[in-house]
Design a protein around this motif. Structure first.
Motif, PDB file in Angstrom:
ATOM      1  N   GLN A  39       1.051  -1.392  -0.384  1.00  0.00           N
ATOM      2  CA  GLN A  39       0.092  -0.006   0.042  1.00  0.00           C
ATOM      3  C   GLN A  39       0.756   1.133  -0.086  1.00  0.00           C
ATOM      4  N   ALA A  40       1.063   1.812  -1.114  1.00  0.00           N
ATOM      5  CA  ALA A  40       1.700   3.632  -0.778  1.00  0.00           C
ATOM      6  C   ALA A  40       0.490   3.815  -0.552  1.00  0.00           C
ATOM      7  N   PRO A  41       1.260   5.607  -0.209  1.00  0.00           N
ATOM      8  CA  PRO A  41       0.689   6.716   0.713  1.00  0.00           C
ATOM      9  C   PRO A  41      -0.801   7.035  -0.434  1.00  0.00           C
ATOM     10  N   GLY A  42      -2.108   7.113  -0.321  1.00  0.00           N
ATOM     11  CA  GLY A  42      -3.328   7.842  -1.363  1.00  0.00           C
ATOM     12  C   GLY A  42      -3.719   6.656  -1.906  1.00  0.00           C
ATOM     13  N   LYS A  43      -2.846   5.219  -1.637  1.00  0.00           N
ATOM     14  CA  LYS A  43      -3.083   3.603  -2.938  1.00  0.00           C
ATOM     15  C   LYS A  43      -4.350   3.226  -1.933  1.00  0.00           C
ATOM     16  N   GLN A  44      -4.501   2.350  -2.686  1.00  0.00           N
ATOM     17  CA  GLN A  44      -5.457   0.695  -1.802  1.00  0.00           C
ATOM     18  C   GLN A  44      -3.950   0.225  -1.673  1.00  0.00           C
ATOM     19  N   ARG A  45      -4.531  -0.424  -0.859  1.00  0.00           N
ATOM     20  CA  ARG A  45      -3.846  -1.823  -0.720  1.00  0.00           C
ATOM     21  C   ARG A  45      -4.093  -2.811  -2.173  1.00  0.00           C
ATOM     22  N   GLU A  46      -3.507  -3.383  -2.778  1.00  0.00           N
ATOM     23  CA  GLU A  46      -2.827  -3.932  -3.548  1.00  0.00           C
ATOM     24  C   GLU A  46      -2.124  -5.968  -3.734  1.00  0.00           C
ATOM     25  N   LEU A  47      -3.028  -6.412  -4.673  1.00  0.00           N
ATOM     26  CA  LEU A  47      -1.809  -7.580  -4.051  1.00  0.00           C
ATOM     27  C   LEU A  47      -0.848  -7.706  -4.991  1.00  0.00           C
ATOM     28  N   VAL A  48       0.210  -8.331  -4.573  1.00  0.00           N
ATOM     29  CA  VAL A  48       1.481  -8.123  -4.852  1.00  0.00           C
ATOM     30  C   VAL A  48       2.049  -9.710  -5.507  1.00  0.00           C
ATOM     31  N   ALA A  49       1.771 -10.380  -4.453  1.00  0.00           N
ATOM     32  CA  ALA A  49       2.093 -12.140  -5.461  1.00  0.00           C
ATOM     33  C   ALA A  49       1.708 -13.125  -4.010  1.00  0.00           C
ATOM     34  N   ARG A  50       1.612 -14.036  -4.674  1.00  0.00           N
ATOM     35  CA  ARG A  50       0.504 -15.059  -3.702  1.00  0.00           C
ATOM     36  C   ARG A  50       1.011 -16.765  -3.780  1.00  0.00           C
ATOM     37  N   ILE A  51       1.498 -17.354  -2.576  1.00  0.00           N
ATOM     38  CA  ILE A  51       2.392 -18.657  -3.090  1.00  0.00           C
ATOM     39  C   ILE A  51       0.274 -19.370  -2.540  1.00  0.00           C
ATOM     40  N   ALA A  52       0.440 -20.625  -2.811  1.00  0.00           N
ATOM     41  CA  ALA A  52      -0.147 -21.367  -1.906  1.00  0.00           C
ATOM     42  C   ALA A  52       0.855 -22.783  -1.134  1.00  0.00           C
ATOM     43  N   SER A  53      -0.508 -23.484  -0.057  1.00  0.00           N
ATOM     44  CA  SER A  53       0.117 -24.064   0.030  1.00  0.00           C
ATOM     45  C   SER A  53       0.506 -25.759  -0.762  1.00  0.00           C
ATOM     46  N   SER A  54      -0.216 -25.908  -1.690  1.00  0.00           N
ATOM     47  CA  SER A  54       0.909 -26.866  -2.685  1.00  0.00           C
ATOM     48  C   SER A  54       1.744 -25.699  -3.299  1.00  0.00           C
ATOM     49  N   GLY A  55       2.319 -24.684  -2.962  1.00  0.00           N
ATOM     50  CA  GLY A  55       3.065 -23.825  -3.446  1.00  0.00           C
ATOM     51  C   GLY A  55       3.165 -23.196  -5.179  1.00  0.00           C
ATOM     52  N   SER A  56       1.718 -22.935  -6.002  1.00  0.00           N
ATOM     53  CA  SER A  56       1.514 -22.416  -6.954  1.00  0.00           C
ATOM     54  C   SER A  56       2.451 -21.021  -6.573  1.00  0.00           C
ATOM     55  N   THR A  57       1.611 -20.612  -7.412  1.00  0.00           N
ATOM     56  CA  THR A  57       1.985 -18.738  -6.932  1.00  0.00           C
ATOM     57  C   THR A  57       1.502 -17.770  -8.026  1.00  0.00           C
ATOM     58  N   ASN A  58       1.357 -16.752  -7.825  1.00  0.00           N
ATOM     59  CA  ASN A  58       0.413 -15.810  -8.938  1.00  0.00           C
ATOM     60  C   ASN A  58       1.094 -14.254  -8.471  1.00  0.00           C
ATOM     61  N   TYR A  59       1.257 -13.365  -9.385  1.00  0.00           N
ATOM     62  CA  TYR A  59       2.560 -11.944  -9.472  1.00  0.00           C
ATOM     63  C   TYR A  59       1.003 -10.970  -9.723  1.00  0.00           C
ATOM     64  N   ALA A  60       1.492 -10.017  -9.254  1.00  0.00           N
ATOM     65  CA  ALA A  60       1.105  -8.801 -10.327  1.00  0.00           C
ATOM     66  C   ALA A  60       1.186  -8.759 -11.523  1.00  0.00           C
ATOM     67  N   ASP A  61       0.874  -7.924 -11.868  1.00  0.00           N
ATOM     68  CA  ASP A  61       1.402  -7.965 -13.350  1.00  0.00           C
ATOM     69  C   ASP A  61       2.335  -6.580 -13.210  1.00  0.00           C
ATOM     70  N   SER A  62       2.974  -6.188 -12.286  1.00  0.00           N
ATOM     71  CA  SER A  62       3.599  -4.808 -12.574  1.00  0.00           C
ATOM     72  C   SER A  62       5.004  -5.566 -11.539  1.00  0.00           C
ATOM     73  N   VAL A  63       4.579  -6.207 -11.324  1.00  0.00           N
ATOM     74  CA  VAL A  63       6.072  -7.400 -11.047  1.00  0.00           C
ATOM     75  C   VAL A  63       6.433  -8.724 -11.675  1.00  0.00           C
ATOM     76  N   LYS A  64       5.847  -9.223 -12.359  1.00  0.00           N
ATOM     77  CA  LYS A  64       6.141 -10.364 -13.212  1.00  0.00           C
ATOM     78  C   LYS A  64       7.799 -10.272 -13.228  1.00  0.00           C
ATOM     79  N   GLY A  65       8.825 -11.110 -12.949  1.00  0.00           N
ATOM     80  CA  GLY A  65      10.292 -10.809 -13.751  1.00  0.00           C
ATOM     81  C   GLY A  65      10.490 -10.284 -13.291  1.00  0.00           C
ATOM     82  N   ARG A  66      10.165 -10.110 -12.032  1.00  0.00           N
ATOM     83  CA  ARG A  66      11.252  -9.272 -11.530  1.00  0.00           C
ATOM     84  C   ARG A  66      10.920  -9.628  -9.914  1.00  0.00           C
ATOM     85  N   PHE A  67       9.718  -9.987  -9.411  1.00  0.00           N
ATOM     86  CA  PHE A  67       9.711 -10.292  -7.649  1.00  0.00           C
ATOM     87  C   PHE A  67       9.454 -11.801  -7.747  1.00  0.00           C
TER      88      PHE A  67
END
Length: 114
Positions: A39-67
């Motif tokens: 969450q940046a100042p003045g902005k809504q909280r946003e999902l960056v990345a997620r990892i499930a119990s299985s190990g599968s992952t998801n990323y926000a488009d803005s961080v794919k390839g970097r995080f």
């Protein structure tokens, strides 16, 4: 008592790297999906990345390839490796555990600036 404790934030120059950690206690860590939000100042909280119990992952488009999100169930810890950081990545970063219940950490500040 459930606790999620984030660490690893700080000040870094553009193009630099940081690794955030989210250490959990009081939950059966391995069955929880763990997410990083920011969450940046003045902005809504946003999902960056997620990892499930299985190990599968998801990323926000803005961080794919970097995080990269990863987990070490033996240490009850999730990591967020952040490379090629940009000023737009400046925010407070929070981890969230989602399972039977939802828990949030207190956050760690990441500032990307020259």
């Amino acid at each position: 008592q459930v606790q999620l404790v984030e660490s690893g934030g700080g000040l870094v120059q553009p193009g630099g790297s940081l690794r955030l950690s989210c250490a959990a206690s009081g939950i059966i860590f391995s069955i929880y999906t763990i997410s990083w939000y920011r969450q940046a100042p003045g902005k809504q909280r946003e999902l960056v990345a997620r990892i499930a119990s299985s190990g599968s992952t998801n990323y926000a488009d803005s961080v794919k390839g970097r995080f990269t999100i990863s987990r070490d169930n033996a240490k009850n810890t999730v990591y967020l490796q952040m490379n090629s950081l940009e000023p737009e990545d400046t925010a407070a970063y929070y981890c969230k555990a989602f399972g039977q219940y939802v828990y949030w950490g207190q956050g760690t500040q990441v500032t990307v600036s020259s």
